[in-house]
Design a protein around this motif. Structure first.
Motif, PDB file in Angstrom:
ATOM      1  N   THR A   2       0.831  -1.198   0.000  1.00 51.97           N
ATOM      2  CA  THR A   2       0.000   0.000   0.000  1.00 51.97           C
ATOM      3  C   THR A   2       0.867   1.249   0.000  1.00 51.97           C
ATOM      4  O   THR A   2       1.835   1.348   0.735  1.00 51.97           O
ATOM      5  CB  THR A   2      -0.911   0.014   1.241  1.00 51.97           C
ATOM      6  N   SER A   3       0.499   2.223  -0.818  1.00 52.58           N
ATOM      7  CA  SER A   3       1.232   3.481  -0.885  1.00 52.58           C
ATOM      8  C   SER A   3       0.977   4.300   0.377  1.00 52.58           C
ATOM      9  O   SER A   3      -0.133   4.346   0.890  1.00 52.58           O
ATOM     10  CB  SER A   3       0.761   4.250  -2.121  1.00 52.58           C
ATOM     11  N   CYS A   4       2.043   4.941   0.884  1.00 49.36           N
ATOM     12  CA  CYS A   4       1.933   5.726   2.119  1.00 49.36           C
ATOM     13  C   CYS A   4       2.483   7.126   1.908  1.00 49.36           C
ATOM     14  O   CYS A   4       3.416   7.332   1.141  1.00 49.36           O
ATOM     15  CB  CYS A   4       2.724   5.079   3.250  1.00 49.36           C
ATOM     16  N   LEU A   5       1.892   8.063   2.633  1.00 41.71           N
ATOM     17  CA  LEU A   5       2.373   9.432   2.668  1.00 41.71           C
ATOM     18  C   LEU A   5       3.106   9.622   3.985  1.00 41.71           C
ATOM     19  O   LEU A   5       2.542   9.325   5.050  1.00 41.71           O
ATOM     20  CB  LEU A   5       1.182  10.399   2.594  1.00 41.71           C
ATOM     21  N   LYS A   6       4.350  10.076   3.925  1.00 43.89           N
ATOM     22  CA  LYS A   6       5.085  10.334   5.159  1.00 43.89           C
ATOM     23  C   LYS A   6       4.635  11.681   5.717  1.00 43.89           C
ATOM     24  O   LYS A   6       4.621  12.687   5.014  1.00 43.89           O
ATOM     25  CB  LYS A   6       6.602  10.349   4.910  1.00 43.89           C
ATOM     26  N   LEU A   7       4.230  11.680   6.984  1.00 42.31           N
ATOM     27  CA  LEU A   7       3.776  12.901   7.641  1.00 42.31           C
ATOM     28  C   LEU A   7       4.933  13.563   8.368  1.00 42.31           C
ATOM     29  O   LEU A   7       5.788  12.876   8.930  1.00 42.31           O
ATOM     30  CB  LEU A   7       2.671  12.583   8.654  1.00 42.31           C
ATOM     31  N   GLU A   8       4.927  14.876   8.383  1.00 39.94           N
ATOM     32  CA  GLU A   8       5.940  15.606   9.142  1.00 39.94           C
ATOM     33  C   GLU A   8       5.576  15.546  10.617  1.00 39.94           C
ATOM     34  O   GLU A   8       4.439  15.797  11.006  1.00 39.94           O
ATOM     35  CB  GLU A   8       5.990  17.065   8.690  1.00 39.94           C
ATOM     36  N   VAL A   9       6.544  15.167  11.442  1.00 35.29           N
ATOM     37  CA  VAL A   9       6.343  15.164  12.888  1.00 35.29           C
ATOM     38  C   VAL A   9       6.917  16.459  13.416  1.00 35.29           C
ATOM     39  O   VAL A   9       8.118  16.698  13.350  1.00 35.29           O
ATOM     40  CB  VAL A   9       7.022  13.946  13.550  1.00 35.29           C
ATOM     41  N   GLN A  10       6.055  17.329  13.913  1.00 34.00           N
ATOM     42  CA  GLN A  10       6.479  18.658  14.363  1.00 34.00           C
ATOM     43  C   GLN A  10       6.849  18.616  15.842  1.00 34.00           C
ATOM     44  O   GLN A  10       6.230  17.895  16.626  1.00 34.00           O
ATOM     45  CB  GLN A  10       5.358  19.659  14.120  1.00 34.00           C
ATOM     46  N   THR A  11       7.845  19.423  16.200  1.00 37.07           N
ATOM     47  CA  THR A  11       8.283  19.447  17.591  1.00 37.07           C
ATOM     48  C   THR A  11       7.771  20.663  18.350  1.00 37.07           C
ATOM     49  O   THR A  11       7.926  20.732  19.558  1.00 37.07           O
ATOM     50  CB  THR A  11       9.826  19.407  17.686  1.00 37.07           C
ATOM     51  N   GLU A  12       7.148  21.587  17.640  1.00 39.81           N
ATOM     52  CA  GLU A  12       6.572  22.737  18.322  1.00 39.81           C
ATOM     53  C   GLU A  12       5.173  22.981  17.795  1.00 39.81           C
ATOM     54  O   GLU A  12       4.962  23.135  16.607  1.00 39.81           O
ATOM     55  CB  GLU A  12       7.433  23.993  18.102  1.00 39.81           C
ATOM     56  N   ASP A  13       4.221  23.012  18.715  1.00 41.58           N
ATOM     57  CA  ASP A  13       2.827  23.277  18.374  1.00 41.58           C
ATOM     58  C   ASP A  13       2.590  24.771  18.522  1.00 41.58           C
ATOM     59  O   ASP A  13       2.788  25.318  19.606  1.00 41.58           O
ATOM     60  CB  ASP A  13       1.922  22.473  19.316  1.00 41.58           C
ATOM     61  N   GLN A  14       2.161  25.411  17.461  1.00 37.70           N
ATOM     62  CA  GLN A  14       1.945  26.861  17.498  1.00 37.70           C
ATOM     63  C   GLN A  14       0.699  27.256  18.286  1.00 37.70           C
ATOM     64  O   GLN A  14       0.555  28.393  18.693  1.00 37.70           O
ATOM     65  CB  GLN A  14       1.853  27.412  16.068  1.00 37.70           C
ATOM     66  N   THR A  15      -0.203  26.317  18.495  1.00 38.76           N
ATOM     67  CA  THR A  15      -1.436  26.617  19.237  1.00 38.76           C
ATOM     68  C   THR A  15      -1.641  25.556  20.318  1.00 38.76           C
ATOM     69  O   THR A  15      -2.572  24.752  20.242  1.00 38.76           O
ATOM     70  CB  THR A  15      -2.641  26.653  18.281  1.00 38.76           C
ATOM     71  N   PRO A  16      -0.788  25.543  21.346  1.00 36.88           N
ATOM     72  CA  PRO A  16      -0.822  24.436  22.319  1.00 36.88           C
ATOM     73  C   PRO A  16      -2.070  24.373  23.183  1.00 36.88           C
ATOM     74  O   PRO A  16      -2.347  23.344  23.773  1.00 36.88           O
ATOM     75  CB  PRO A  16       0.417  24.702  23.180  1.00 36.88           C
TER      76      PRO A  16
END
Length: 196
Positions: A2-16
Motif C-alpha cells: 500500500t502506498s503511504c504518505l510520510k507525515l511531518e512530525v512537528q516538535t513545536e505546536d503553534q497553538t498548544p
C-alpha cells in the motif's frame, strides 16, 4: 504494498491550548446523538479517538501512557468482535502504533506533534459541513465538534527525535517510535554494576 504518505512530525505546536476544553461524558453523548456520520466514524467504538476505547470514559485530549497498557487484555474483546481499529506493539527496536482513521477523507491534514519530548499528539480538524456557519471554528466553540485529538505519553526509552509517521491511502496511520538503544543499554549495564 500500500502506498503511504510520510507525515511531518512537528516538535513545536503553534497553538498548544487549542484542546484545553474538557469533554464531559454527557457532552460526548450529546455529540454522538446528533447523528453526524463523520462524527460517529471518528469517535465511534474501536476508534483511536473514542473516549470509550478501553471501556471507561476519559477525555481524549488527555495524555495517557498507552505503552504501559497490556494491549492484549484491554483490546481482546474489541479484537474478538472485530471492532478494534487500533493496534500497537513493541519490538527490540521500536514502539509501533497503527490505527485506522475513519472519516479521514472528510478531514483536513492529520498532524503529529511531539511535546517536550514526552507526549505525542495526533490531531486533525473536521471540515465544516456546508450547512454550518463558516464563522464558527474550534476557537469559539467546542473542539470535539470540529476536530479530534489523542495525546500519548512516550515511554522513557523512546527516541522522540526519530519518530516517523505515515498515512496510507486506505487511511491507516502508522507511528513508529524508535527505542533509544543507548538508554536501554545504560539501564541494563547500570543494574549490572550495582549488583556487583
Amino acid at each position: 504494498m500500500t502506498s503511504c504518505l510520510k507525515l511531518e512530525v512537528q516538535t513545536e505546536d503553534q497553538t498548544p491550548h487549542k484542546w484545553c476544553i474538557s469533554l464531559a461524558e454527557d457532552e460526548f453523548k450529546r455529540l454522538l446523538s446528533q447523528g453526524n456520520p463523520v462524527v460517529h466514524k471518528v469517535f465511534g467504538e474501536g476508534s483511536l479517538f473514542s473516549p470509550l476505547l478501553f471501556g471507561n470514559f476519559f477525555d481524549p485530549s488527555d495524555a495517557f501512557p498507552l505503552w504501559d497498557f497490556e494491549s492484549d487484555s484491554l483490546l481482546s474483546n474489541l479484537r474478538n468482535s472485530g471492532k478494534s481499529l487500533v493496534d500497537w506493539f513493541q519490538t527490540d527496536q521500536a514502539y509501533v502504533l497503527k490505527a485506522e482513521l475513519p472519516g479521514v477523507g472528510k478531514t483536513n491534514n492529520v498532524q503529529i506533534h511531539v511535546e517536550k519530548g514526552k507526549i505525542v499528539e495526533i490531531f486533525g480538524q473536521l471540515k465544516l459541513l456546508p450547512r454550518e456557519s463558516q464563522k464558527k471554528d474550534w476557537r469559539s466553540c467546542n473542539w470535539w465538534e470540529y476536530g479530534y485529538v489523542r495525546r500519548l505519553e512516550l515511554p522513557e526509552d523512546a527516541d522522540w527525535r526519530r519518530i516517523e509517521a505515515y498515512l496510507s491511502i486506505d487511511a491507516v496511520l502508522e507511528i513508529r517510535i524508535p527505542r533509544n538503544l543507548l538508554h536501554s543499554d545504560t539501564s541494563a549495564s547500570g543494574v549490572g554494576k550495582n549488583s556487583e
